[in-house]
Write a protein that holds these residues in place. Structure first.
Motif, PDB file in Angstrom:
ATOM      1  N   GLN A  63      -5.150 -11.186  15.068  1.00  0.00           N
ATOM      2  CA  GLN A  63      -4.012 -10.966  14.176  1.00  0.00           C
ATOM      3  C   GLN A  63      -4.375 -11.364  12.738  1.00  0.00           C
ATOM      4  N   GLU A  64      -5.070 -12.468  12.586  1.00  0.00           N
ATOM      5  CA  GLU A  64      -5.494 -12.907  11.252  1.00  0.00           C
ATOM      6  C   GLU A  64      -6.480 -11.905  10.638  1.00  0.00           C
ATOM      7  N   MET A  65      -7.375 -11.366  11.459  1.00  0.00           N
ATOM      8  CA  MET A  65      -8.319 -10.365  10.970  1.00  0.00           C
ATOM      9  C   MET A  65      -7.590  -9.118  10.470  1.00  0.00           C
ATOM     10  N   MET A  66      -6.619  -8.671  11.252  1.00  0.00           N
ATOM     11  CA  MET A  66      -5.874  -7.469  10.861  1.00  0.00           C
ATOM     12  C   MET A  66      -5.129  -7.703   9.544  1.00  0.00           C
ATOM     13  N   TYR A  67      -4.586  -8.894   9.401  1.00  0.00           N
ATOM     14  CA  TYR A  67      -3.893  -9.220   8.153  1.00  0.00           C
ATOM     15  C   TYR A  67      -4.861  -9.204   6.975  1.00  0.00           C
ATOM     16  N   GLN A  68      -6.035  -9.835   7.144  1.00  0.00           N
ATOM     17  CA  GLN A  68      -7.013  -9.890   6.063  1.00  0.00           C
ATOM     18  C   GLN A  68      -7.554  -8.494   5.728  1.00  0.00           C
ATOM     19  N   LEU A  69      -7.763  -7.671   6.744  1.00  0.00           N
ATOM     20  CA  LEU A  69      -8.217  -6.298   6.506  1.00  0.00           C
ATOM     21  C   LEU A  69      -7.162  -5.507   5.740  1.00  0.00           C
ATOM     22  N   TRP A  70      -5.925  -5.606   6.181  1.00  0.00           N
ATOM     23  CA  TRP A  70      -4.824  -4.884   5.529  1.00  0.00           C
ATOM     24  C   TRP A  70      -4.661  -5.340   4.078  1.00  0.00           C
ATOM     25  N   TRP A 115     -17.982  -2.816   5.902  1.00  0.00           N
ATOM     26  CA  TRP A 115     -16.975  -3.630   5.217  1.00  0.00           C
ATOM     27  C   TRP A 115     -16.125  -4.386   6.232  1.00  0.00           C
ATOM     28  N   MET A 116     -15.749  -3.718   7.322  1.00  0.00           N
ATOM     29  CA  MET A 116     -14.910  -4.358   8.337  1.00  0.00           C
ATOM     30  C   MET A 116     -15.642  -5.519   8.993  1.00  0.00           C
ATOM     31  N   TYR A 117     -16.924  -5.341   9.315  1.00  0.00           N
ATOM     32  CA  TYR A 117     -17.702  -6.453   9.877  1.00  0.00           C
ATOM     33  C   TYR A 117     -17.671  -7.646   8.933  1.00  0.00           C
ATOM     34  N   ARG A 118     -17.877  -7.389   7.659  1.00  0.00           N
ATOM     35  CA  ARG A 118     -17.920  -8.485   6.682  1.00  0.00           C
ATOM     36  C   ARG A 118     -16.590  -9.238   6.652  1.00  0.00           C
ATOM     37  N   VAL A 119     -15.487  -8.507   6.580  1.00  0.00           N
ATOM     38  CA  VAL A 119     -14.164  -9.142   6.540  1.00  0.00           C
ATOM     39  C   VAL A 119     -13.905  -9.898   7.844  1.00  0.00           C
ATOM     40  N   CYS A 120     -14.188  -9.270   8.983  1.00  0.00           N
ATOM     41  CA  CYS A 120     -13.926  -9.909  10.281  1.00  0.00           C
ATOM     42  C   CYS A 120     -14.784 -11.154  10.481  1.00  0.00           C
ATOM     43  N   LEU A 121     -16.055 -11.081  10.127  1.00  0.00           N
ATOM     44  CA  LEU A 121     -16.925 -12.250  10.285  1.00  0.00           C
ATOM     45  C   LEU A 121     -16.488 -13.392   9.377  1.00  0.00           C
ATOM     46  N   ASN A 122     -16.177 -13.086   8.130  1.00  0.00           N
ATOM     47  CA  ASN A 122     -15.712 -14.133   7.220  1.00  0.00           C
ATOM     48  C   ASN A 122     -14.399 -14.734   7.695  1.00  0.00           C
ATOM     49  N   SER A 180      -6.880  -6.678   2.080  1.00  0.00           N
ATOM     50  CA  SER A 180      -7.987  -6.357   1.185  1.00  0.00           C
ATOM     51  C   SER A 180      -8.346  -4.871   1.159  1.00  0.00           C
ATOM     52  N   TYR A 181      -7.712  -4.062   1.986  1.00  0.00           N
ATOM     53  CA  TYR A 181      -8.045  -2.639   2.037  1.00  0.00           C
ATOM     54  C   TYR A 181      -7.873  -1.912   0.702  1.00  0.00           C
ATOM     55  N   MET A 201       0.844  -1.184   0.000  1.00  0.00           N
ATOM     56  CA  MET A 201       0.000   0.000   0.000  1.00  0.00           C
ATOM     57  C   MET A 201       0.886   1.241   0.000  1.00  0.00           C
ATOM     58  N   THR A 202       0.319   2.328  -0.444  1.00  0.00           N
ATOM     59  CA  THR A 202       1.055   3.584  -0.428  1.00  0.00           C
ATOM     60  C   THR A 202       1.013   4.176   0.973  1.00  0.00           C
ATOM     61  N   MET A 203       1.826   5.181   1.205  1.00  0.00           N
ATOM     62  CA  MET A 203       1.867   5.830   2.520  1.00  0.00           C
ATOM     63  C   MET A 203       0.503   6.412   2.886  1.00  0.00           C
ATOM     64  N   GLN A 204      -0.167   7.022   1.894  1.00  0.00           N
ATOM     65  CA  GLN A 204      -1.476   7.617   2.156  1.00  0.00           C
ATOM     66  C   GLN A 204      -2.505   6.535   2.501  1.00  0.00           C
ATOM     67  N   LEU A 205      -2.493   5.434   1.746  1.00  0.00           N
ATOM     68  CA  LEU A 205      -3.409   4.327   2.047  1.00  0.00           C
ATOM     69  C   LEU A 205      -3.108   3.726   3.408  1.00  0.00           C
ATOM     70  N   ASP A 206      -1.828   3.575   3.725  1.00  0.00           N
ATOM     71  CA  ASP A 206      -1.434   3.065   5.040  1.00  0.00           C
ATOM     72  C   ASP A 206      -1.999   3.937   6.150  1.00  0.00           C
TER      73      ASP A 206
END
Length: 176
Positions: free
Chosen positions: A39-46, A61-68, A48-49, A1-6
């Motif tokens: 930790q796995e959720m944070m990885y998946q969020l990062w 969107w975060m609920y969807r990613v975290c639940l899946n 797919s962001y 990701m770019t600095m701005q996206l980060d």
């Protein structure tokens, strides 16, 4: 990701980190496993962001990613545990010292008996999301969300009544 996206990602995550913690608590009772799931959720969020289109709110969107992620994690780890069972794992642990202390623990115990999708729905309901948002997150129709929530409430009421009766009996026995 770019600095701005980060920077955007970190800001959004910091504002909504409670979502991930709630989903973890809903699906995994053990603290050390919850940390792994988080930790796995944070990885998946990062991961797919960059593809997040902002058509929905970030929290939706975060609920969807975290639940899946939670459901996938739970299914994968359940299969792994089944493969690695030995004789010592088949012993029933003594849980007399781990009984729920308060109403919140009893609620989580009752919710823990629900199916994965129903756990997700009740979590979203408790977060006061609209039926439309719940449908968007889970991929169900709005009418299906409505029908399921009625059934979930009935099931939870039965579970809570049963658990409260069990706790009252246990409490009476320890008084004697």
């Amino acid at each position: 990701m770019t600095m701005q996206l980060d920077a955007q990602f970190i800001e959004e995550i910091n504002q909504h980190i409670g979502i991930a913690h709630k989903v973890c608590r809903m699906y995994i009772p053990a603290l050390d496993e919850r940390e792994d799931l988080l930790q796995e959720m944070m990885y998946q969020l990062w991961r797919s962001y960059p593809a997040f289109q902002h058509h929905a709110r970030f929290s939706t969107w975060m609920y969807r990613v975290c639940l899946n992620t939670a459901i996938t994690y739970l299914r994968k780890n359940t299969k792994d545990k089944e493969k690695s069972l030995t004789g010592k794992h088949l012993q029933i642990p003594d849980q007399s010292h781990t009984q729920p202390d308060d109403n919140l623990d009893i609620l989580y115990l009752a919710i823990g008996k629900l199916t994965d999708v129903n756990k997700a729905l009740i979590l979203l309901y408790l977060e006061d999301l609209s039926y439309e948002e719940m449908a968007q997150i889970t991929g169900l129709t709005v009418s299906n969300v409505s029908v399921r929530l009625v059934r979930i409430k009935i099931e939870l009421e039965k579970q809570l009544n049963h658990l409260n009766k069990t706790e009252n009996v246990r409490h009476e026995r320890t008084k004697r």
